[in-house]
Design a protein around this motif. Sequence first.
Motif, short mmCIF file in Angstrom:
data_model
loop_
_atom_site.label_atom_id
_atom_site.label_comp_id
_atom_site.label_asym_id
_atom_site.label_seq_id
_atom_site.Cartn_x
_atom_site.Cartn_y
_atom_site.Cartn_z
N VAL A 63 -6.35 -8.96 -4.99
CA VAL A 63 -7.25 -8.39 -5.99
C VAL A 63 -8.04 -7.23 -5.40
N ALA A 64 -8.56 -7.42 -4.20
CA ALA A 64 -9.33 -6.36 -3.54
C ALA A 64 -8.49 -5.11 -3.37
N ALA A 65 -7.23 -5.27 -2.95
CA ALA A 65 -6.36 -4.11 -2.77
C ALA A 65 -6.10 -3.40 -4.09
N ALA B 32 -6.52 -1.44 1.86
CA ALA B 32 -5.31 -2.19 2.18
C ALA B 32 -5.16 -2.41 3.69
N LEU B 33 -5.43 -1.38 4.49
CA LEU B 33 -5.29 -1.52 5.94
C LEU B 33 -6.33 -2.47 6.51
N MET C 267 0.83 -1.20 0.00
CA MET C 267 0.00 0.00 0.00
C MET C 267 0.87 1.25 0.00
N ARG C 268 1.91 1.26 0.81
CA ARG C 268 2.80 2.43 0.86
C ARG C 268 3.44 2.67 -0.50
N ASP D 193 5.56 6.80 5.19
CA ASP D 193 4.89 6.74 6.49
C ASP D 193 3.42 7.12 6.29
N TRP D 194 2.54 6.13 6.26
CA TRP D 194 1.14 6.43 5.99
C TRP D 194 0.48 7.18 7.13
#
Length: 301
Positions: free
Chosen positions: A101-103, A61-62, A30-31, A38-39
Amino acid sequence: MSFALIFSGQGNQHPAMLPWLADDGRVQQMRTRLGVDDWRAALADPDWAANNAHAQTLLTALALAAWGQLAPHVSSPSVVAGYSVGELAAFSAAGVIDSEVAASLAPLRAAAMDESAARHPGGLLAVTGLAEPALVQLRAVTGLALAIRNGIESVVLGGPGAALEQAQHIATGQGAQCTRLRVNVASHTPWMQEAAERFSQVLADVPFRSPRIVLASNAADRILDAGAARTALAAQIARTVRWDECMQNIAERQVRCVLEVGPGQALTRMWNQRYPDIPARACDDFRSAAAIAAWLQAHED
């Protein structure tokens, strides 16, 4: 253990959310996708956090990472549901689509919505405490659509900015509580029909499976097969989120408790107000995955 798993939508993301979450592969991907090191620091910027593409990519993603880290420590939920973009994680948790896939779908969903919003600018207004006849009249006067229905007197309206301002002025004068949501698209309204159609084309090439767990949908009650899942996941972008019906469907499964995965406690508060005999907690309430597992286990049959 009989529990329901629900995934939050966007709007309540904050830097301290999910304090127990480890920086695993899903979070690292995700990052990379968002181009941030740093999200949490990124979320400290309100404009960055409110950006539709950032929010949908990050929250999906989280949520997937949080459930992936928690799932090995608990039994399978009895029923799953997601609120708005939370459906991407919910469909994955129910076994309909893979987590990877969802991400990957989250930024594509956001892009479709942003493209439609560029031609049809708008937003969302939460309205609480307005009786249904007054709400019907408000929509007739302003031309706004019913984007989300959390209860009879708790809704979210969507549409053009000027109409939202007019509705807020009228509803506030009638004693309602109104809050403009930090989103820049009229999600779940006819203004997003182009986005729903575009996302449907994206999903046409995605492998879907029938859910392994009872799956309540924003747009189509319970999802029974892969075809219905594919249709519903796209359609909900331009249709009313019937969260009150989702909660009812969950309660009818006679679960012992409900766990909300995502930022804040908005869904938890709604649930506890409506079903006080079935306790709900949010992952944001806990400091470790072990503490969440212990709370769920305390409600075992």
